[in-house]
Design a protein around this motif. Structure first.
Motif, PDB file in Angstrom:
ATOM      1  N   SER A 195      37.434  17.425  -4.084  1.00 10.20           N
ATOM      2  CA  SER A 195      36.398  16.397  -3.968  1.00 10.20           C
ATOM      3  C   SER A 195      35.292  16.673  -4.983  1.00 10.20           C
ATOM      4  CB  SER A 195      35.818  16.350  -2.551  1.00 10.20           C
ATOM      5  OG  SER A 195      35.222  17.587  -2.208  1.00 10.20           O
ATOM      6  N   PHE A 196      34.481  15.656  -5.228  1.00  8.57           N
ATOM      7  CA  PHE A 196      33.362  15.789  -6.160  1.00  8.57           C
ATOM      8  C   PHE A 196      32.159  15.037  -5.611  1.00  8.57           C
ATOM      9  CE2 PHE A 196      30.739  14.048  -9.562  1.00  8.57           C
ATOM     10  CZ  PHE A 196      30.379  15.202 -10.234  1.00  8.57           C
ATOM     11  N   PHE A 197      30.989  15.709  -5.642  1.00  9.06           N
ATOM     12  CA  PHE A 197      29.743  15.075  -5.204  1.00  9.06           C
ATOM     13  C   PHE A 197      28.642  15.366  -6.215  1.00  9.06           C
ATOM     14  CE2 PHE A 197      32.129  15.720  -1.282  1.00  9.06           C
ATOM     15  CZ  PHE A 197      32.046  14.458  -0.711  1.00  9.06           C
ATOM     16  N   HIS A 198      27.878  14.330  -6.507  1.00 14.00           N
ATOM     17  CA  HIS A 198      26.726  14.447  -7.400  1.00 14.00           C
ATOM     18  C   HIS A 198      25.459  14.194  -6.595  1.00 14.00           C
ATOM     19  CE1 HIS A 198      24.275  14.126 -11.028  1.00 14.00           C
ATOM     20  NE2 HIS A 198      23.764  13.017 -10.529  1.00 14.00           N
ATOM     21  N   GLY A 221      43.655  22.135  -5.700  1.00 15.32           N
ATOM     22  CA  GLY A 221      43.847  21.984  -7.134  1.00 15.32           C
ATOM     23  C   GLY A 221      43.170  20.772  -7.730  1.00 15.32           C
ATOM     24  N   ILE A 222      42.441  20.997  -8.828  1.00 13.42           N
ATOM     25  CA  ILE A 222      41.773  19.929  -9.551  1.00 13.42           C
ATOM     26  C   ILE A 222      41.695  20.342 -11.011  1.00 13.42           C
ATOM     27  CG2 ILE A 222      39.392  20.797  -9.381  1.00 13.42           C
ATOM     28  CD1 ILE A 222      38.531  17.899  -8.673  1.00 13.42           C
ATOM     29  N   ALA A 223      41.580  19.370 -11.901  1.00 12.77           N
ATOM     30  CA  ALA A 223      41.352  19.641 -13.317  1.00 12.77           C
ATOM     31  C   ALA A 223      40.122  18.861 -13.759  1.00 12.77           C
ATOM     32  CB  ALA A 223      42.569  19.248 -14.149  1.00 12.77           C
ATOM     33  N   HIS A 224      39.383  19.412 -14.710  1.00 17.37           N
ATOM     34  CA  HIS A 224      38.213  18.688 -15.214  1.00 17.37           C
ATOM     35  C   HIS A 224      37.875  19.139 -16.623  1.00 17.37           C
ATOM     36  CE1 HIS A 224      34.668  21.642 -14.391  1.00 17.37           C
ATOM     37  NE2 HIS A 224      35.780  22.329 -14.356  1.00 17.37           N
ATOM     38  N   SER A 225      37.082  18.314 -17.291  1.00 13.00           N
ATOM     39  CA  SER A 225      36.546  18.651 -18.605  1.00 13.00           C
ATOM     40  C   SER A 225      35.026  18.605 -18.526  1.00 13.00           C
ATOM     41  CB  SER A 225      37.052  17.680 -19.677  1.00 13.00           C
ATOM     42  OG  SER A 225      36.580  16.363 -19.419  1.00 13.00           O
ATOM     43  N   GLU A 226      34.388  19.303 -19.475  1.00 15.36           N
ATOM     44  CA  GLU A 226      32.925  19.327 -19.549  1.00 15.36           C
ATOM     45  C   GLU A 226      32.538  19.170 -21.009  1.00 15.36           C
ATOM     46  OE1 GLU A 226      31.592  22.613 -16.379  1.00 15.36           O
ATOM     47  OE2 GLU A 226      33.390  23.131 -17.519  1.00 15.36           O
ATOM     48  N   ASP A 267      36.784  14.474 -14.112  1.00 12.74           N
ATOM     49  CA  ASP A 267      37.821  15.225 -13.396  1.00 12.74           C
ATOM     50  C   ASP A 267      39.032  14.364 -13.042  1.00 12.74           C
ATOM     51  OD1 ASP A 267      37.388  13.939 -10.840  1.00 12.74           O
ATOM     52  OD2 ASP A 267      35.667  15.244 -10.490  1.00 12.74           O
ATOM     53  N   SER A 268      40.046  15.029 -12.502  1.00 15.55           N
ATOM     54  CA  SER A 268      41.320  14.377 -12.201  1.00 15.55           C
ATOM     55  C   SER A 268      41.249  13.441 -11.002  1.00 15.55           C
ATOM     56  CB  SER A 268      42.414  15.433 -11.993  1.00 15.55           C
ATOM     57  OG  SER A 268      42.015  16.402 -11.046  1.00 15.55           O
ATOM     58  N   LEU A 269      40.140  13.441 -10.275  1.00 18.80           N
ATOM     59  CA  LEU A 269      39.931  12.451  -9.219  1.00 18.80           C
ATOM     60  C   LEU A 269      39.447  11.127  -9.798  1.00 18.80           C
ATOM     61  CD1 LEU A 269      38.036  14.668  -6.608  1.00 18.80           C
ATOM     62  CD2 LEU A 269      40.459  14.013  -6.560  1.00 18.80           C
ATOM     63  N   PHE A 329      49.631  19.919 -12.628  1.00 17.78           N
ATOM     64  CA  PHE A 329      48.327  19.598 -12.054  1.00 17.78           C
ATOM     65  C   PHE A 329      48.019  18.131 -12.331  1.00 17.78           C
ATOM     66  CE2 PHE A 329      47.318  23.965 -11.267  1.00 17.78           C
ATOM     67  CZ  PHE A 329      46.176  23.979 -10.485  1.00 17.78           C
ATOM     68  N   PRO A 330      47.187  17.500 -11.505  1.00 13.77           N
ATOM     69  CA  PRO A 330      46.792  16.119 -11.815  1.00 13.77           C
ATOM     70  C   PRO A 330      46.025  16.064 -13.138  1.00 13.77           C
ATOM     71  CG  PRO A 330      45.452  17.025 -10.023  1.00 13.77           C
ATOM     72  CD  PRO A 330      46.553  17.987 -10.260  1.00 13.77           C
ATOM     73  N   ARG A 331      46.217  14.991 -13.881  1.00 15.37           N
ATOM     74  CA  ARG A 331      45.603  14.831 -15.196  1.00 15.37           C
ATOM     75  C   ARG A 331      44.189  14.253 -15.083  1.00 15.37           C
ATOM     76  NH1 ARG A 331      48.687  14.313 -19.946  1.00 15.37           N
ATOM     77  NH2 ARG A 331      50.494  15.699 -19.847  1.00 15.37           N
TER      78      ARG A 331
END
Length: 292
Positions: free
Chosen positions: A136-139, A99-104, A78-80, A275-277
């Protein structure tokens, strides 16, 4: 009296490259169940050797994404700057907020053998006061999630609270999300402790108060009424719900918001590449046509 208030049918959606999902939320009868506004069942499938899942960078606002796998692996980026492989039983919780961007994607090692993939992806609509929080992101690895057992029943509390246990996943409103495995003949009473509840059979044959549920259909339960889940064959079931969303939400593409203006602003931001990259990833999914 039936324990089922609504029975939501799945709709097949093609995500590209022949990869399809069964989608039951949102539905005409129920936009949300608790905070859950989106529910996709991926697979089970085995992709060709040398290929894999490749969902290019795309944006989100106003929601949290929750990924839970039964089989296979997905690399989240993700963009973070978060970069995390999710494996069966883990929880990836990504809060989009403002706002966030991500790939999977399928990890490279998995592609060599032909990656298997089976799991559930959901979106949680953020309450109004948290709709534009910082992303934010949490695993949470599988070993950190509460495991519960009853005779013939094994449960994992994915998010929120259930059956006296609470997951470590940070939620923004009271949430119910449990993965349940049942042996043939096993029963489980679903208490009315959450305002809204739904049962989704992933596979196998189960009944609610004697009423058999079609596979991949979501049964929204009557509020305030206990229901007994019974397995007529080995079965896997998702139990979800919680407090209702505080008002209607608008949905366009990957955006969820309490106003059309917020959706329009996010769409324009993505179209304008503001958006953030996602670091190191220049490709991205273009904005689909908007209804004016």
């Amino acid at each position: 009296m039936s324990a089922i208030e609504h029975l939501l049918k799945p709709h097949i959606r093609d995500l590209g490259d022949g990869f399809t999902v069964s989608r039951v939320l949102p539905a005409a009868a129920a936009q949300t169940v608790g905070p859950f506004i989106f529910f996709d069942h991926m697979g089970p499938t085995v992709l060709p050797r040398g290929q894999g899942l490749d969902v290019r960078p795309h944006p989100h606002i106003g929601l949290a994404t929750v990924t839970y796998l039964f089989e296979g692996e997905i690399l989240h980026h993700d963009s973070l700057g978060s970069k995390q492989v999710i494996r069966p039983g883990d929880v990836n919780w990504m809060t989009a907020g403002k706002g966030i961007a991500h790939s999977e994607r399928s990890p490279e090692v998995a592609r060599e053998a032909g990656p298997a993939l089976h799991g559930i992806q959901t979106w949680v609509a953020l309450p109004l006061e948290h709709e534009t929080v910082e992303p934010s992101f949490f695993h949470h690895p599988a070993a950190t999630l509460p495991k519960l057992e009853r005779p013939g029943v094994r449960m994992t509390v994915i998010a929120g609270d259930a059956f006296g246990a609470e997951a470590p996943v940070k939620v923004f409103s009271r949430t119910l999300y449990v993965a349940i495995e049942l042996e043939p003949g096993a029963t489980l009473e679903i208490p009315p402790e959450h305002a809204q509840r739904a049962v989704y059979p992933v596979d196998g044959v189960v009944a609610l108060d004697g009423e058999v549920l079609p596979e991949r259909h979501m049964a929204v339960l009557v509020p305030g009424q206990a229901a007994t889940l019974t397995a007529e064959a080995p079965a896997r079931v998702m139990l979800l719900g919680g407090d209702p969303t505080d008002g209607h939400r608008f949905i366009f593409w990957n955006f969820v918001a309490s106003s059309k203006e917020a959706i329009e602003a996010a769409s324009q931001r993505w179209e304008d590449d503001r958006f953030p990259r996602v670091p190191g990833e220049d490709d991205r999914i273009p904005l689909p046509p908007r209804k004016r």
